[in-house]
Enzyme design. Structure first.
Site, PDB file in Angstrom:
ATOM      1  N   ILE A 159       0.839  -1.201   0.000  1.00 54.13           N
ATOM      2  CA  ILE A 159       0.000   0.000   0.000  1.00 54.13           C
ATOM      3  C   ILE A 159       0.873   1.249   0.000  1.00 54.13           C
ATOM      4  CG2 ILE A 159      -1.773   1.275   1.263  1.00 54.13           C
ATOM      5  CD1 ILE A 159      -2.714  -1.517   2.374  1.00 54.13           C
ATOM      6  N   THR A 238      -4.042   5.378   7.430  1.00 50.93           N
ATOM      7  CA  THR A 238      -5.051   4.447   6.911  1.00 50.93           C
ATOM      8  C   THR A 238      -4.726   3.024   7.379  1.00 50.93           C
ATOM      9  OG1 THR A 238      -3.752   4.233   4.888  1.00 50.93           O
ATOM     10  CG2 THR A 238      -5.631   5.748   4.807  1.00 50.93           C
ATOM     11  N   ARG A 240      -3.794   1.390  11.203  1.00 51.18           N
ATOM     12  CA  ARG A 240      -4.568   0.991  12.384  1.00 51.18           C
ATOM     13  C   ARG A 240      -4.497   2.128  13.414  1.00 51.18           C
ATOM     14  NH1 ARG A 240      -6.730  -2.150   9.683  1.00 51.18           N
ATOM     15  NH2 ARG A 240      -7.046  -4.407   9.939  1.00 51.18           N
ATOM     16  N   GLU A 269     -12.646   2.369  17.592  1.00 52.39           N
ATOM     17  CA  GLU A 269     -13.516   2.638  16.447  1.00 52.39           C
ATOM     18  C   GLU A 269     -14.935   2.213  16.814  1.00 52.39           C
ATOM     19  OE1 GLU A 269     -12.023   0.853  12.866  1.00 52.39           O
ATOM     20  OE2 GLU A 269     -10.159   1.990  12.968  1.00 52.39           O
ATOM     21  N   HIS A 288     -13.280   4.238   8.564  1.00 52.48           N
ATOM     22  CA  HIS A 288     -12.576   3.006   8.161  1.00 52.48           C
ATOM     23  C   HIS A 288     -13.152   2.466   6.842  1.00 52.48           C
ATOM     24  CE1 HIS A 288     -10.017  -0.500   9.933  1.00 52.48           C
ATOM     25  NE2 HIS A 288      -9.919  -0.468   8.621  1.00 52.48           N
ATOM     26  N   ALA A 290     -11.361   2.571   3.719  1.00 50.80           N
ATOM     27  CA  ALA A 290     -10.355   2.520   2.648  1.00 50.80           C
ATOM     28  C   ALA A 290     -10.610   1.402   1.635  1.00 50.80           C
ATOM     29  CB  ALA A 290      -8.954   2.402   3.236  1.00 50.80           C
TER      30      ALA A 290
HETATM   31  C1  GLV Z   1      -8.841  -3.134   6.786  1.00 50.89           C
HETATM   32  O1  GLV Z   1      -8.486  -2.343   7.605  1.00 50.89           O
HETATM   33  C2  GLV Z   1      -8.190  -4.352   6.526  1.00 50.89           C
HETATM   34  O2  GLV Z   1      -7.282  -4.722   7.277  1.00 50.89           O
HETATM   35  O3  GLV Z   1      -8.562  -5.022   5.551  1.00 50.89           O
HETATM   36  C1  GLV Z   2      -1.201  -5.192   2.599  1.00 53.86           C
HETATM   37  O1  GLV Z   2      -0.204  -4.688   3.036  1.00 53.86           O
HETATM   38  C2  GLV Z   2      -1.683  -5.126   1.220  1.00 53.86           C
HETATM   39  O2  GLV Z   2      -1.250  -4.274   0.489  1.00 53.86           O
HETATM   40  O3  GLV Z   2      -2.504  -5.940   0.810  1.00 53.86           O
END
Ligand code: GLV
Ligand code: GLV
Length: 335
Positions: A159, A238, A240, A269, A288, A290
């Protein structure tokens, strides 16, 4: 022939995954919007072979201890800090997550928070909605430029890399990163520089967090770290909530230690309704969301189902959090 494996699913998931689970398993799906209470999950899994959990469900040793047949916990999330993975491994229980498919959606949300906080978008929209927009103001609503500035990525995984790529190629930013491992592709393709955390905090205009939550990242962003950042800096999380000491972030935002922040995650949360997190003009808090796109949630549901079904049949999980459990997995129930 043995009966179908028994499975508890702690919330309704997209049909892209849930339909297959329901076809192949004797499935109970928790139908409410709010999570099932801990004690209820514990009762439900007592005779289950598989469990599909969400990041809001605490799956700890005591719960697994009460589930002698449980072979697999398939978490509908990439993060798995809600699960005691060591306890699962010790009991021969496989754990799956949903990596990869939410990378772009999450990087988009990080950028969305970054640009919205830098440009004071939410505050300005509230101003217009409240009827305060009287004229064009040369000195009103001034935010920060993005083009050519410096992004600091804390945790250069999938990410973090996807965000850095957007900022490098879309906004011509320099990229600094801090991680335990070097990310060669980020260095060669994006010109990213690996630096220690202090250097990143001092030099970055935008600091975005992409680490997982563990004992080394819990509370990482505290008063001392915000003090090192530029007064014009924008901070984005984004990942935790507990990676940030929220009272320190609130103080930094109120006292002008940093310019603005955007959070997609908080601790707890949701925040308490009275929390200042929900009241600061220079802080954007999203609930939350994303990974909340149609395509991403469908893809997560597919992986989640694949992990569950592989776990039930003793196959390797396609996205396996604890492959080290392989040699001691619980075998299929004789039925
Ligand atoms: C969301 O926060 C996830 O971990 O998928
Ligand atoms: C987790 O780090 C992802 O990108 O899926």
């Amino acid at each position: 022939m043995a009966g179908k494996p028994k499975v508890f699913v702690t919330r309704r998931l997209p049909a892209a995954g849930l339909d297959r689970i329901c076809q192949q398993c004797e499935t109970e799906v928790w139908p409410e919007q709010m999570p099932p209470p801990y004690d209820l999950i514990r009762q439900k899994v007592a005779d289950c072979d598989g469990l599909v959990s969400l990041l809001t469900d605490r799956i700890d040793a005591a719960l697994m201890e009460a589930a002698p047949r449980l072979k697999v916990v398939s978490n509908y999330a990439v993060g798995f800090n809600n699960i005691d993975v060591a306890a699962a491994t010790a009991r021969g229980i496989a754990v799956g997550n949903t990596p990869g498919v939410l990378t772009d959606a999450t990087a988009d949300m990080a950028f969305c928070l970054l640009i919205a906080a830098a440009r004071r978008l939410v505050e300005s929209v509230h101003y217009a909605q409240a009827g305060q927009w009287k004229t064009w103001e040369p000195l009103g609503h001034l935010g920060q430029d993005l083009a050519g500035r410096t992004l600091g990525v804390v945790g250069m995984g999938r990410i973090g890399y996807a965000l850095a790529r957007r900022c490098r190629f879309g906004w011509d930013m320099q990229v600094l990163y801090h991680d335990t491992y070097r990310h060669e592709k980020a260095e060669t393709e994006l010109g990213a520089r690996s630096v220690d955390l202090d250097t990143l905090l001092r030099q970055a205009d935008f600091v975005s967090v992409h680490t997982d939550l563990n004992e080394t990242t819990r509370g990482l962003f505290n008063a001392e770290r915000f003090e090192k950042m530029k007064p014009t800096a924008v901070f984005v999380n984004t990942a935790r909530g507990p990676i940030v000491i929220e009272k320190d972030l609130i103080a930094a935002l109120k006292n002008g230690v940093i310019f603005a922040a955007g959070l997609d995650v908080t601790d707890p949360e949701p925040p308490e309704p009275s929390s200042e997190l929900l009241r600061l003009p220079n802080l954007i808090v999203a609930p939350h969301i994303a990974s909340a796109t149609v395509g991403t949630r469908n893809a997560m549901a597919e992986i989640c189902a694949n992990n569950l079904l592989a776990g039930l049949s003793g196959q390797p999980l396609p996205a396996w959090v604890n492959p080290e459990v392989a040699s001691k997995r619980r075998t299929s129930a004789s039925g």
